[in-house]
Design an enzyme around this catalytic site. Structure first.
Site, PDB file in Angstrom:
ATOM      1  CE1 TYR A 141      -3.620  -2.491   0.435  1.00 31.27           C
ATOM      2  CE2 TYR A 141      -4.666  -0.498   1.241  1.00 31.27           C
ATOM      3  CZ  TYR A 141      -4.764  -1.780   0.770  1.00 31.27           C
ATOM      4  OH  TYR A 141      -5.995  -2.364   0.640  1.00 31.27           O
ATOM      5  CE  LYS A 192       1.482 -17.665  -3.304  1.00 29.32           C
ATOM      6  NZ  LYS A 192       0.556 -18.812  -3.377  1.00 29.32           N
ATOM      7  CG  ASP A 224      -2.431 -20.130  -1.949  1.00 29.20           C
ATOM      8  OD1 ASP A 224      -1.863 -20.129  -0.837  1.00 29.20           O
ATOM      9  OD2 ASP A 224      -2.001 -20.784  -2.928  1.00 29.20           O
ATOM     10  CG  ASP A 248      -8.148  -4.564   1.573  1.00 23.88           C
ATOM     11  OD1 ASP A 248      -9.086  -4.089   2.257  1.00 23.88           O
ATOM     12  OD2 ASP A 248      -8.102  -4.498   0.335  1.00 23.88           O
ATOM     13  CG  ASP A 252     -13.728  -6.847   2.378  1.00 24.31           C
ATOM     14  OD1 ASP A 252     -13.448  -6.162   3.387  1.00 24.31           O
ATOM     15  OD2 ASP A 252     -14.179  -6.355   1.321  1.00 24.31           O
TER      16      ASP A 252
HETATM   17  C1  IPM Z   1     -10.376  -1.102   4.095  1.00 30.16           C
HETATM   18  C2  IPM Z   1     -10.650  -0.453   2.764  1.00 30.16           C
HETATM   19  C3  IPM Z   1      -9.514   0.504   2.427  1.00 30.16           C
HETATM   20  C4  IPM Z   1      -8.256  -0.341   2.303  1.00 30.16           C
HETATM   21  C5  IPM Z   1      -9.717   1.378   1.192  1.00 30.16           C
HETATM   22  C6  IPM Z   1     -10.994   2.165   1.275  1.00 30.16           C
HETATM   23  C7  IPM Z   1      -8.551   2.279   0.967  1.00 30.16           C
HETATM   24  O1  IPM Z   1     -10.868  -1.415   1.797  1.00 30.16           O
HETATM   25  O2  IPM Z   1     -10.232  -0.369   5.088  1.00 30.16           O
HETATM   26  O3  IPM Z   1     -10.317  -2.321   4.148  1.00 30.16           O
HETATM   27  O4  IPM Z   1      -7.992  -0.910   1.233  1.00 30.16           O
HETATM   28  O5  IPM Z   1      -7.533  -0.439   3.282  1.00 30.16           O
HETATM   29 MG    MG Z   2     -10.937  -3.401   2.531  1.00 33.41          MG
END
Ligand code: IPM
Ligand code: MG
Length: 357
Positions: A141, A192, A224, A248, A252
């Site tokens: 990032y 990884k 993975d 990240d 999710d």
């Molecule tokens: C998160 C989001 C952010 C990230 C974006 C909005 C920059 O997806 O906080 O997980 O990728 O960190």
């Molecule tokens: Mg995110």
């Protein structure tokens, strides 16, 4: 001395959900003696519209001075065409870097009342309680060099850099081990290492830190496989620690195990447990302004704030009990609605939590 909390509503559903979380903070202040002051500032698209940039100097300064920060969400269709260097998301990344918030804690907890909302079988997810510890100020990032360049052939080439210094891996690993000590004493470090040298070093450092925590069982997993295991048998995990980008993605995935990303809070902490707190979902521009969003992730972010930055665990317990009460009472926003329950709006959900405090 009263603690200063900076409120950053942001974009999309941000202002709606933050309004409900602020109601909760105000109720704790007025009725239960929580000694706080609240200030508000602009970030993300809202800041771009007002000032031309996603992170105004004053916002960063106020954030640096605050004891804790509550953020809604940033981003939306309106700003998608802007250059990547001045998009709303840069406001968020600038806060993370500017405040040195390297440790991102993302719990994935299944509320028993919502077991039906998960797309996985109830027996796979019931009792789920994972803590994902994501490195937040390094890795791909932020790595340099980055950009898009033109090759001699005239073709364009995009590039980003994955970098981690030993000290960065060391400090995030320690956060994960410290948390594991208060839980089931198991850490899974995700990398990884079979392909990327950078994460081979990650594995080495995580192992070294593990030597300082003989009571914690450390395992390593390729990313993975970790993604697969999260949907196959998620309850095998206690604490997961990983890089910025892997975290990240995996967070999710873990969020969806619980049925709705609308339920999950997060904390981003610096070395001294100063933190920024936000729901892990985004700005959901498709339902913005419709009073439909689920404010519970933001309200639960306030609870994490009370626990990690303000040292008020009893107040945090109070919020969590209130959230459980409204779920027990059958109240549901549309994202977690199921048969036989009562669908409520964003503000009605916030009011119900305040009443249950
Ligand atoms: C998160 C989001 C952010 C990230 C974006 C909005 C920059 O997806 O906080 O997980 O990728 O960190
Ligand atoms: Mg995110």
């Amino acid at each position: 001395m009263s603690k200063n909390i900076l409120i950053l509503p942001g974009d999309g559903i941000g202002p709606e959900i933050v309004t409900e979380a602020v109601k909760v903070l105000a109720a704790l202040r007025d009725d239960f003696g929580l000694d706080i002051e609240m200030d508000e500032a602009l970030v993300g698209g809202a800041a771009i519209d007002a000032t031309g940039g996603p992170l105004p100097e004053t916002t960063l300064e106020m954030a640096q001075e605050a004891d804790a920060i509550l953020l809604g969400a940033v981003g939306g269709y309106k700003w998608e065409e802007l250059d990547i260097s001045i998009r709303p998301e840069k406001g968020l990344l600038g806060l993370r870097a500017g405040l040195n918030l390297f440790a991102n804690l993302r719990p994935a907890i299944l509320y028993p009342q919502l077991a039906d909302a998960s797309t996985l079988k109830p027996e796979v997810v019931s009792g789920l309680d994972i803590m994902i510890v994501r490195e937040l100020t390094g890795g791909i990032y932020f790595g340099q060099p980055r950009g898009v360049r033109e090759l001699d052939s005239g073709e364009k080439q995009g590039f980003n850099t994955l970098v981690y210094a030993e000290s960065e891996v060391d400090r995030i690993s320690r956060v994960a081990f410290d948390i594991a000590m208060k839980r089931d004493k198991r850490v899974c470090s995700v990398d990884k290492a079979n392909v990327l040298e950078c994460t081979e070093l990650w594995r080495e450092v995580a192992t070294r830190v593990g030597d300082d925590y003989p009571d914690v069982e450390l395992s390593h997993m390729y990313v993975d496989n970790a993604a697969m295991q999260l949907v196959r048998a998620p309850k095998q995990f206690d604490v997961m620690v990983t890089t910025n980008m892997f975290g990240d993605i995996l967070s999710d995935c873990a969020a969806m195990l619980t049925g709705s990303i609308g339920m999950l809070p997060s904390a981003s902490l610096d070395e001294n447990s100063k933190g920024m707190y936000e729901p892990i979902h985004g700005s959901a521009p498709d339902i913005a302004g419709q009073n439909k969003a689920n404010p519970l992730a933001t309200i639960l972010s306030v609870s994490m704030m009370l626990r990690y930055s303000l040292d008020e665990p009893a107040m945090a317990d109070r919020i969590e009990a209130a959230v459980n009460k409204v779920l027990d009472d059958g109240l549901r926003t549309q994202d977690i609605m199921s048969e036989g329950k009562t669908e409520v709006s964003c503000d009605a959900m916030g009011d119900a939590v305040v009443a249950a405090l």
